[in-house]
Design a protein around this motif. Structure first.
Motif, PDB file in Angstrom:
ATOM      1  N   THR A  13      -0.973   2.143   4.402  1.00  0.00           N
ATOM      2  CA  THR A  13      -0.274   0.390   4.921  1.00  0.00           C
ATOM      3  C   THR A  13       1.130   0.702   4.685  1.00  0.00           C
ATOM      4  O   THR A  13       1.802  -0.320   5.337  1.00  0.00           O
ATOM      5  CB  THR A  13      -1.323  -1.109   4.359  1.00  0.00           C
ATOM      6  OG1 THR A  13      -2.778  -1.003   4.351  1.00  0.00           O
ATOM      7  CG2 THR A  13      -0.046  -1.921   4.616  1.00  0.00           C
ATOM      8  N   THR A  49      -6.044   5.387   9.028  1.00  0.00           N
ATOM      9  CA  THR A  49      -5.445   4.851   8.952  1.00  0.00           C
ATOM     10  C   THR A  49      -5.308   3.338   8.307  1.00  0.00           C
ATOM     11  O   THR A  49      -6.330   2.836   9.109  1.00  0.00           O
ATOM     12  CB  THR A  49      -4.536   4.954  10.601  1.00  0.00           C
ATOM     13  OG1 THR A  49      -3.522   3.391   9.838  1.00  0.00           O
ATOM     14  CG2 THR A  49      -5.400   3.612  11.578  1.00  0.00           C
ATOM     15  N   SER A  50      -4.664   2.638   7.974  1.00  0.00           N
ATOM     16  CA  SER A  50      -5.223   1.697   6.897  1.00  0.00           C
ATOM     17  C   SER A  50      -4.457   0.480   7.659  1.00  0.00           C
ATOM     18  O   SER A  50      -3.122   1.518   8.330  1.00  0.00           O
ATOM     19  CB  SER A  50      -5.364   1.084   6.284  1.00  0.00           C
ATOM     20  OG  SER A  50      -5.444   2.463   4.966  1.00  0.00           O
ATOM     21  N   GLY A  51      -3.848  -0.599   7.971  1.00  0.00           N
ATOM     22  CA  GLY A  51      -3.133  -1.399   7.916  1.00  0.00           C
ATOM     23  C   GLY A  51      -3.471  -2.687   8.609  1.00  0.00           C
ATOM     24  O   GLY A  51      -2.390  -3.404   8.979  1.00  0.00           O
ATOM     25  N   ALA A  52      -4.438  -3.052   8.975  1.00  0.00           N
ATOM     26  CA  ALA A  52      -4.800  -4.232   9.858  1.00  0.00           C
ATOM     27  C   ALA A  52      -5.404  -4.973   9.461  1.00  0.00           C
ATOM     28  O   ALA A  52      -4.989  -5.861   9.646  1.00  0.00           O
ATOM     29  CB  ALA A  52      -6.918  -3.453  10.003  1.00  0.00           C
ATOM     30  N   ILE A  53      -5.080  -5.542   8.040  1.00  0.00           N
ATOM     31  CA  ILE A  53      -5.081  -5.961   7.170  1.00  0.00           C
ATOM     32  C   ILE A  53      -3.439  -7.043   6.920  1.00  0.00           C
ATOM     33  O   ILE A  53      -2.882  -8.523   7.742  1.00  0.00           O
ATOM     34  CB  ILE A  53      -5.579  -6.506   5.721  1.00  0.00           C
ATOM     35  CG1 ILE A  53      -7.141  -6.138   5.652  1.00  0.00           C
ATOM     36  CG2 ILE A  53      -5.396  -7.507   4.709  1.00  0.00           C
ATOM     37  CD1 ILE A  53      -7.895  -6.219   4.614  1.00  0.00           C
ATOM     38  N   ALA A  54      -2.707  -6.087   6.974  1.00  0.00           N
ATOM     39  CA  ALA A  54      -1.651  -6.560   6.724  1.00  0.00           C
ATOM     40  C   ALA A  54      -0.578  -6.686   8.496  1.00  0.00           C
ATOM     41  O   ALA A  54      -0.373  -7.639   8.133  1.00  0.00           O
ATOM     42  CB  ALA A  54      -0.763  -5.016   6.120  1.00  0.00           C
ATOM     43  N   GLU A 137     -11.323   1.477   7.857  1.00  0.00           N
ATOM     44  CA  GLU A 137     -12.557   0.956   7.810  1.00  0.00           C
ATOM     45  C   GLU A 137     -13.050  -0.586   8.601  1.00  0.00           C
ATOM     46  O   GLU A 137     -12.489  -1.571   8.283  1.00  0.00           O
ATOM     47  CB  GLU A 137     -12.882  -0.054   6.236  1.00  0.00           C
ATOM     48  CG  GLU A 137     -14.332  -1.176   5.666  1.00  0.00           C
ATOM     49  CD  GLU A 137     -13.536  -0.948   3.900  1.00  0.00           C
ATOM     50  OE1 GLU A 137     -13.294  -0.536   3.515  1.00  0.00           O
ATOM     51  OE2 GLU A 137     -15.548  -0.887   3.707  1.00  0.00           O
ATOM     52  N   GLY A 149     -13.374   0.115  -0.500  1.00  0.00           N
ATOM     53  CA  GLY A 149     -12.483  -0.765  -0.768  1.00  0.00           C
ATOM     54  C   GLY A 149     -10.851   0.111  -0.645  1.00  0.00           C
ATOM     55  O   GLY A 149      -9.379  -1.056  -0.575  1.00  0.00           O
ATOM     56  N   ASN A 151      -8.997   2.805   2.283  1.00  0.00           N
ATOM     57  CA  ASN A 151      -9.421   3.831   2.321  1.00  0.00           C
ATOM     58  C   ASN A 151      -9.538   5.597   2.367  1.00  0.00           C
ATOM     59  O   ASN A 151      -9.168   6.611   2.953  1.00  0.00           O
ATOM     60  CB  ASN A 151      -8.366   4.276   4.491  1.00  0.00           C
ATOM     61  CG  ASN A 151      -9.090   2.737   5.125  1.00  0.00           C
ATOM     62  OD1 ASN A 151      -9.967   2.398   4.560  1.00  0.00           O
ATOM     63  ND2 ASN A 151      -7.570   2.923   6.213  1.00  0.00           N
ATOM     64  N   GLY A 212      -0.692  -2.501   0.246  1.00  0.00           N
ATOM     65  CA  GLY A 212      -1.676  -1.575   0.168  1.00  0.00           C
ATOM     66  C   GLY A 212      -2.540  -1.032  -0.891  1.00  0.00           C
ATOM     67  O   GLY A 212      -1.907  -2.028  -1.532  1.00  0.00           O
ATOM     68  N   SER A 213      -3.226  -0.706  -0.951  1.00  0.00           N
ATOM     69  CA  SER A 213      -4.376  -0.976  -2.106  1.00  0.00           C
ATOM     70  C   SER A 213      -4.603   0.296  -2.524  1.00  0.00           C
ATOM     71  O   SER A 213      -5.503   0.377  -3.796  1.00  0.00           O
ATOM     72  CB  SER A 213      -5.673  -1.831  -1.715  1.00  0.00           C
ATOM     73  OG  SER A 213      -6.596  -1.046  -0.724  1.00  0.00           O
TER      74      SER A 213
HETATM   75  N1  GLU Z   1      -8.881  -1.043   5.872  1.00  0.00           N
HETATM   76  C1  GLU Z   1      -8.042  -1.648   5.369  1.00  0.00           C
HETATM   77  C2  GLU Z   1      -6.717  -2.120   6.417  1.00  0.00           C
HETATM   78  O1  GLU Z   1      -6.708  -1.090   7.089  1.00  0.00           O
HETATM   79  C3  GLU Z   1      -6.719  -1.473   3.768  1.00  0.00           C
HETATM   80  C4  GLU Z   1      -7.561  -0.624   3.060  1.00  0.00           C
HETATM   81  C5  GLU Z   1      -6.190   0.196   2.334  1.00  0.00           C
HETATM   82  O2  GLU Z   1      -5.710  -0.582   1.702  1.00  0.00           O
HETATM   83  O3  GLU Z   1      -6.563   1.281   1.886  1.00  0.00           O
HETATM   84  O4  GLU Z   1      -5.762  -3.021   6.077  1.00  0.00           O
END
Ligand code: GLU
Length: 368
Positions: A13, A49-54, A137, A149, A151, A212-213
């Motif tokens: 993210t 890729t992450s970033g969907a939540i953000a 995810e 938890g 990616n 990011g986590s």
């Molecule tokens: N799957 C989550 C997203 O796309 C992020 C998971 C992560 O922080 O790695 O926002």
């Protein structure tokens, strides 16, 4: 030119969104350009890729420091953001004449054999068709208890799913250092790790952000999972020029390379061994430990104690009476059902009482 390889590239993210959560097109464009270059050299690439939540939060008026903390709202936001995210990938890959295919996975897809086989066939077919799978995810439906938890872990399991040669974990530092580079002048980049041990996790330092986590600890864990599934990995800086090409060419100082172990655990066993959630602990006697190490199922007779509260199917640590965790598995029965039968031989159990505590198929003995 190096031989054709299959590479899983994971980007987080904080590398592709700004502090509000808006997807940074230039960052995605740079990654997609590198993927296109790798493709034209005959390599197959999967993006995780992450970033969907953000990316979903700003549209809901919850960007930046207004980020909510409850999981359900974050899961809901992911559905808004995933669309925005995949659109940018589609457009940037299309600019280089590549087609993106969105794949959303949850942990159960690696646990249930039928799901795993479907996911595996689809991924292989996508690669045969020349599509670039863009994986995340499925945050909207991921079960809080067993979700990946982060990616990084998902990427390591995807690397197993596609029989990858290399897992590239992109982050905001050059790799793993011998000490924290922010506080020590002596800190040097570790260029190669033979086998990840506990001391490497301690070297991780904090590189996670509130958006990011991941952080370094989760990269190290992901590299370990990859290694256990026979996949080499490299932890490297996301904005390093030509990072993907350098990683494929194994150019020295690209980042920290982690070697693959010679033996390969199947994905389901990997998931069991490294499952995020831990329901509880099952303590076994010496005889049971020896039997498990020979590949048998764990029976009630060999269990001396059960701690924690867990349901049927939950991942549990298996320790000997000294407390050493030597195996992990999925419990066949809940802790409540198991407590009354501990230590009882199968012949002494009342009819219908639980007999198998952890089946051999659901059990992984961890190498010492
Ligand atoms: N799957 C989550 C997203 O796309 C992020 C998971 C992560 O922080 O790695 O926002």
């Amino acid at each position: 030119m190096s031989r054709p390889q299959t590479i899983v590239v994971k980007i987080g993210t904080s590398s592709i969104t700004d502090s509000e959560g808006v997807v940074q097109r230039e960052a995605v464009a740079s990654l997609c350009d590198q993927v296109a270059d790798a493709r034209s050299n005959g390599h197959r690439v999967v993006i995780v890729t992450s970033g969907a939540i953000a990316a979903g939060l700003p549209e809901l008026g919850m960007g930046g420091d207004r980020r909510p903390t409850d999981t359900i709202t974050l899961q809901a936001a992911s559905t808004v953001g995933q669309g925005a995210l995949i659109r940018v990938y589609r457009e940037e890959l299309a600019r280089r004449d590549l087609v993106a295919g969105q794949v959303l996975l949850v942990a159960i897809d690696f646990v249930m054999r039928s799901q795993y086989l479907h996911a595996r066939s689809t991924m292989h077919r996508l690669l045969e068709l020349g599509v670039v799978p863009v994986v995340n995810e499925n945050d909207a439906i991921a079960d809080e208890e067993i979700r990946f938890g982060d990616n990084d872990r998902l990427a390591s399991l995807v690397a197993n799913l596609v029989d990858a040669d290399l897992l590239l974990l992109l982050t905001d530092t050059d790799g793993i250092f011998t000490a924290d580079p922010r506080s020590s002048d002596e800190a040097a980049l570790i260029e190669e790790i033979e086998e990840i041990g506990n001391h490497h996790a301690a070297l991780g330092g904090a590189s996670g952000t509130s958006r990011g986590s991941g952080g370094m600890a989760s990269k190290i864990m992901a590299a370990k999972v990859a290694s256990w599934s026979g996949v080499r990995s490299v932890i490297a800086r996301a904005d390093r020029p030509h990072v993907l090409a350098d990683a494929i060419a194994a150019k020295p100082a690209t980042g920290t390379f982690v070697k693959a172990r010679p033996s390969r655990l199947p994905a389901r066993k990997l998931w069991i061994a490294f499952a995020v959630g831990r329901g509880g602990t099952v303590v076994v006697d010496k005889g049971a430990r020896a039997a498990l190490e020979r590949g048998t199922s764990l029976l009630a007779a060999g269990v001396t104690e059960v701690s924690g509260t867990f349901g049927a199917g939950a991942p549990v640590d298996i320790t000997d009476t000294s407390g050493e965790i030597f195996a992990r598995g999925l419990a066949r029965h809940s802790s409540e059902e198991l407590r009354p039968v501990l230590g009882l031989r199968s012949a002494d159990l009342p009819p219908g009482a639980p007999h198998v505590v952890v089946h051999a198929n659901d059990l992984v003995v961890l190498p010492g």
